[in-house]
Design a protein around this motif. Structure first.
Motif, PDB file in Angstrom:
ATOM      1  N   CYS A  32       0.817  -1.221   0.000  1.00 50.09           N
ATOM      2  CA  CYS A  32       0.000   0.000   0.000  1.00 50.09           C
ATOM      3  C   CYS A  32       0.847   1.267   0.000  1.00 50.09           C
ATOM      4  O   CYS A  32       0.375   2.322  -0.421  1.00 50.09           O
ATOM      5  CB  CYS A  32      -0.963  -0.008   1.170  1.00 50.09           C
ATOM      6  SG  CYS A  32      -0.215  -0.399   2.751  1.00 50.09           S
ATOM      7  N   CYS A  47      -5.248  13.103   1.461  1.00 50.90           N
ATOM      8  CA  CYS A  47      -5.892  12.123   0.578  1.00 50.90           C
ATOM      9  C   CYS A  47      -7.251  12.664   0.171  1.00 50.90           C
ATOM     10  O   CYS A  47      -8.053  13.050   1.023  1.00 50.90           O
ATOM     11  CB  CYS A  47      -6.054  10.787   1.320  1.00 50.90           C
ATOM     12  SG  CYS A  47      -6.856   9.481   0.376  1.00 50.90           S
ATOM     13  N   SER A  85     -10.548   5.116  -0.233  1.00 49.11           N
ATOM     14  CA  SER A  85      -9.627   4.003  -0.002  1.00 49.11           C
ATOM     15  C   SER A  85     -10.340   2.963   0.864  1.00 49.11           C
ATOM     16  O   SER A  85      -9.967   2.725   2.013  1.00 49.11           O
ATOM     17  CB  SER A  85      -8.349   4.504   0.684  1.00 49.11           C
ATOM     18  OG  SER A  85      -7.457   3.433   0.931  1.00 49.11           O
ATOM     19  N   GLY A 117       0.214   4.135  -2.696  1.00 49.80           N
ATOM     20  CA  GLY A 117      -0.021   5.528  -2.334  1.00 49.80           C
ATOM     21  C   GLY A 117       0.874   6.479  -3.116  1.00 49.80           C
ATOM     22  O   GLY A 117       0.429   7.539  -3.572  1.00 49.80           O
ATOM     23  N   LEU A 126      -4.105   2.025   0.343  1.00 43.20           N
ATOM     24  CA  LEU A 126      -3.384   3.242   0.000  1.00 43.20           C
ATOM     25  C   LEU A 126      -2.814   3.875   1.269  1.00 43.20           C
ATOM     26  O   LEU A 126      -3.499   3.950   2.293  1.00 43.20           O
ATOM     27  CB  LEU A 126      -4.307   4.260  -0.689  1.00 43.20           C
ATOM     28  CG  LEU A 126      -4.866   3.879  -2.057  1.00 43.20           C
ATOM     29  CD1 LEU A 126      -5.915   4.902  -2.488  1.00 43.20           C
ATOM     30  CD2 LEU A 126      -3.758   3.786  -3.099  1.00 43.20           C
ATOM     31  N   GLN A 130      -8.292   3.466   5.631  1.00 42.85           N
ATOM     32  CA  GLN A 130      -9.548   2.869   5.181  1.00 42.85           C
ATOM     33  C   GLN A 130     -10.640   3.910   5.296  1.00 42.85           C
ATOM     34  O   GLN A 130     -10.913   4.419   6.391  1.00 42.85           O
ATOM     35  CB  GLN A 130      -9.953   1.651   6.021  1.00 42.85           C
ATOM     36  CG  GLN A 130     -11.283   1.039   5.532  1.00 42.85           C
ATOM     37  CD  GLN A 130     -12.003   0.234   6.581  1.00 42.85           C
ATOM     38  OE1 GLN A 130     -11.537   0.113   7.721  1.00 42.85           O
ATOM     39  NE2 GLN A 130     -13.156  -0.316   6.238  1.00 42.85           N
ATOM     40  N   ARG A 160      -2.025   4.001   6.747  1.00 40.71           N
ATOM     41  CA  ARG A 160      -2.679   3.135   5.749  1.00 40.71           C
ATOM     42  C   ARG A 160      -4.185   3.287   5.940  1.00 40.71           C
ATOM     43  O   ARG A 160      -4.774   2.736   6.845  1.00 40.71           O
ATOM     44  CB  ARG A 160      -2.231   1.682   5.972  1.00 40.71           C
ATOM     45  CG  ARG A 160      -2.696   0.716   4.909  1.00 40.71           C
ATOM     46  CD  ARG A 160      -2.207  -0.685   5.236  1.00 40.71           C
ATOM     47  NE  ARG A 160      -2.892  -1.240   6.389  1.00 40.71           N
ATOM     48  CZ  ARG A 160      -2.427  -2.254   7.108  1.00 40.71           C
ATOM     49  NH1 ARG A 160      -1.260  -2.776   6.828  1.00 40.71           N
ATOM     50  NH2 ARG A 160      -3.114  -2.735   8.130  1.00 40.71           N
TER      51      ARG A 160
END
Length: 611
Positions: free
Chosen positions: A315, A473, A477, A319, A482, A527, A525
């Motif tokens: 990931c 971001c 995701s 990214g 990512l 979500q 990371r």
């Protein structure tokens, strides 16, 4: 049409059922057998898929295996001939297994289907085989939200292929370019996994997590000696440094000499050298992935990219690829490894072999990857009573409030809700949750709940509508694939003394207002949690935000080190009794650790083989 996809016999056996092009159910065998990375024929996963669809074995039109075993044997044999007489020991060790089982795998699969699903069906007539990287590519493209896309698959090795470029349009998928064994980005990464003392096909994500503690001081050595990277991202390895073609290990003495010593022993102390090695192979991997993507964009002109294969689980590289903006949009298969091959094999047979139409779904057609078993409330209560659990049954509103308050009070919470996730990530179906604002949570969860190395990072689950306020971001995701930086406004500056720290010394320095999920390089990371795919988990984080002002929770998989993610309510209760989880919620049942029978306490720390 009902198509059953299967992956088995190598690692991460799984089954997936596709009905008229819709992914109805998918699960890894390990979740049922409780043996991590279980490679055996996925009997329990198949039984689950049939039950989820409410169909009988005889209703299955096709069973599709995710690769072609004879081509794998061809690679083994030709590799031996190419390197002979080196590697005879390895060849002699593996040949009997191939001759006994794998070379005649069609017969083995047919016999397994007859034994477990009934001999009245002519399984041989219904059995098909896909190619390994076609299965990966199909798993990436067909569930994606794109009418057309480039598809990049990267792993250790399939039959011969290690990296492939395919182009997907509508219901068709054509492979255009391949890199073949022994030249493999996945095997290069696995070589460093082995060399830094972790288990191959299991510990690669540890190398990725270790990399930010190091400096890529060996990257130049890797580029100059191990891998020749071309401008379009294609590459070749110098096999004189590796032993995976001819031996029973990944690297050899020449590799040792290049990097100044033998491999680290498993479970021995980590040093700055291992951290720098991890940082170095991670940097080279990112360079290859980005160059491959640029080459693909230039050669195809396509604006969308899909990823699958084990390397697509990196990931951090994903990214960085996203931030490079090589493609307009990126979609990554959540079960990118071999388990996802079962899904891809089924979809390839349905769309490509039978030329069946494909319906493109906004977001994607994975349903949040919540494709595993679900348990009704009355079933949950019966199972927990039989296990000896003491619990309260509460309303939906009470459940959310009790759990959110438990998190705000600093408790580690076991969260078992709805359908189990398909793939290696816990996504709010089978998760351990905690408060990300606590600077002590990362270390405590690693050492007291997960029983794993203290350096390993935890991921944030964040409300999708608030991701841009907390992270650098601006995209969804949903599958935790990512990595992005924590937003500058949430970061805490380091003192001059803190900036001089090295390695694991960096671990205890809070770097943001949500330190439990902020890695040492300020990354996380991510979500993104969506009301449409997981309304209960979304509601929990909303309530946590109401209590704390923070729309983020720590989310890690509901298991201890070496254990597969929990599946059943009983699995969850055993994990509660074997760890320092303080609160467990399964369906609408709430369990406080302090109220449980102490006689049911388990030694989970030594229960599973180390990963």
């Amino acid at each position: 049409m009902k198509v059953l996809g299967i992956s088995a016999y190598y690692h991460d056996a799984a089954a997936c059922l596709v009905v008229d092009g819709v992914i109805v159910a998918a699960a890894q065998e390990e979740r049922f057998t409780r043996k991590k990375h279980d490679a055996r024929f996925p009997v329990s996963a198949i039984d689950y898929c049939l039950a989820a669809a409410g169909c009988q074995a005889a209703d299955i039109d096709h069973v599709v295996f995710y690769d072609k075993p004879f081509l794998k044997f061809e690679r083994l044999f030709e590799t031996y001939l190419a390197f002979a007489p080196r590697g005879f020991r390895s060849f002699a060790t593996s040949l009997p297994v191939w001759v006994k089982d794998k070379l005649f795998q069609k017969r083995v699969i047919v016999e397994a289907l007859q034994e477990h699903l009934g001999a009245t069906v002519d399984w041989e007539a219904r059995l098909m085989f896909s190619e390994h990287h076609l299965s990966h590519a199909a798993s990436a493209f067909f569930p994606s939200p794109f009418e057309e896309a480039a598809v990049l698959t990267m792993d250790g090795v399939g039959e011969w292929t290690t990296t492939s470029l395919a182009i997907g349009r509508g219901n068709q998928l054509q492979v255009h370019k391949e890199i073949q064994f022994p030249h493999s980005l996945g095997l290069l990464y696995s070589a460093f996994t082995y060399y830094t003392g972790f288990k191959v096909n299991s510990g690669e994500y540890k190398v990725m997590g270790l990399a930010p503690y190091g400096v890529p001081r060996y990257a130049k050595l890797i580029r100059e000696h191990l891998i020749d990277i071309r401008e379009d991202g294609s590459f070749a390895l110098d096999m004189s440094y590796f032993d995976y073609c001819t031996g029973l290990k990944m690297t050899n003495r020449r590799f040792d000499a290049l990097f100044g010593g033998p491999p680290r022993g498993p479970e021995s102390k980590l040093t700055q050298r291992e951290m720098d090695l991890a940082a170095s192979v991670q940097a080279v991997t990112e360079e290859v992935v980005i160059k491959l993507a640029r080459g693909i964009r230039k050669s195809t002109g396509l604006r969308n990219l899909c990823l699958a294969g084990g390397v697509a689980l990196n990931c951090v590289a994903n990214g960085k690829l996203l931030r490079e903006k090589v493609f307009d949009r990126l979609w990554i298969q959540p079960a990118a490894g071999d388990a996802g091959g079962a899904l891809g094999a089924a979809l390839a047979a349905y769309h490509i072999t039978h030329d069946k139409p494909r319906k493109v779904v906004a977001g994607d057609s994975m349903g949040g990857s919540y494709l595993g078993p679900v348990f009704a409330q009355d079933d949950i209560e019966q199972r927990l009573k039989a296990a000896g659990a003491v619990f309260d049954v509460v309303s939906d509103e009470q459940l959310i409030d009790i759990t959110a308050r438990g998190l705000a009070d600093g408790k580690a919470v076991g969260w078992h809700q709805g359908r189990m996730e398909f793939g290696p990530r816990a996504l709010g179906g089978r998760s351990i949750l905690a408060d990300p604002r606590s600077p002590a949570v990362q270390k405590q969860l690693n050492l007291k709940v997960k029983y794993r190395e203290s350096f390993r990072p935890f991921a944030p689950s964040v409300l999708a509508e608030e991701v841009a306020d907390w992270f650098d971001c601006d995209t969804d995701s949903p599958y935790m694939l990512l990595v992005a930086d924590v937003a500058k406004s949430r970061q805490l500056p380091m003192t001059e003394a803190q900036q001089k720290l090295f390695g694991i010394e960096k671990l205890n320095v809070p770097r943001s207002t949500i330190p439990a999920i902020t890695h040492v390089d300020y990354s996380a990371r991510i979500q993104t949690v969506h009301r449409e795919t997981n309304p209960r988990y979304h509601a929990l984080i909303m309530r946590f935000k109401e209590l704390t002002g923070c729309p983020v929770v720590v989310n890690t998989s509901f298991n201890v080190r070496g254990e597969p993610i929990v599946n059943t309510p009983e699995d969850a209760f055993r994990c509660l009794m074997g760890t320092e989880i303080e609160l467990l919620v399964v369906g609408n049942c709430v369990m406080e650790k302090s109220r449980q029978n102490p006689a049911l306490k388990l030694d989970y720390k030594n229960r599973y083989e180390l990963d």
